[in-house]
Design a protein around this motif. Structure first.
Motif: not given
Length: 153
Positions: A29, A33, A51, A53-54, A58, A107, A110-111, A114
């Protein structure tokens, strides 16, 4: 308070496998990213960040937490979440050769947010359900008898 029984060999191996999964997922991830729609890996559509991988983080981080709670023990379901966060931050900030791998924009937030939030919510739900089952089992085992004070035991 009772002492939990030790883990069986199969449970120990499952825990190791889930921790290795958390490490591999965090690395994948993190390294994928920075994908962009720039025509190199993904189609060229204006160099927009993508993104993907986010979404993987998640979905998979809560899944690892849930599987650990079901297959190993609910009280140990925090381990894949902690390993995922530590690997993501450690490799992202002090990556190979001392490079900064974690992208410095939305990003990364977010990763991390999440995956960690989803894993934490799953962890809390799993621990709460395990506590409720334990309390119901204790209530059922005691038979709900009243003691001399007139209160349920």
């Amino acid at each position: 308070m009772t002492v939990p029984e030790p883990l069986s060999a199969a449970q120990r191996w499952l825990l190791v496998l889930l921790v290795v999964d958390a490490v591999v997922l965090a690395l994948l991830e993190l390294f994928f990213l920075p994908l962009r729609l720039d025509g190199v890996v993904l189609p060229k559509l204006g160099d927009i960040p993508m993104p993907l991988t986010v979404v993987v983080g998640v979905v998979t981080t809560p899944l690892l937490v849930s599987l650990t709670g079901k297959l190993v023990r609910p009280s140990l379901s925090f381990i894949p979440l902690v390993v995922w966060v530590v690997v993501l931050l450690w490799v992202g900030l002090f990556g190979p050769g001392g490079d900064l791998v974690l992208v410095q924009d939305w990003r990364a937030l977010l990763l991390l947010g999440g995956g960690a939030l989803g894993g934490a919510l799953t962890l809390g739900g799993g621990l709460g359900a395990a506590a409720a089952r334990s309390a119901a089992r204790g209530q059922r085992d005691s038979g709900g008898q009243r003691d001399s004070g007139g209160q349920r035991g």
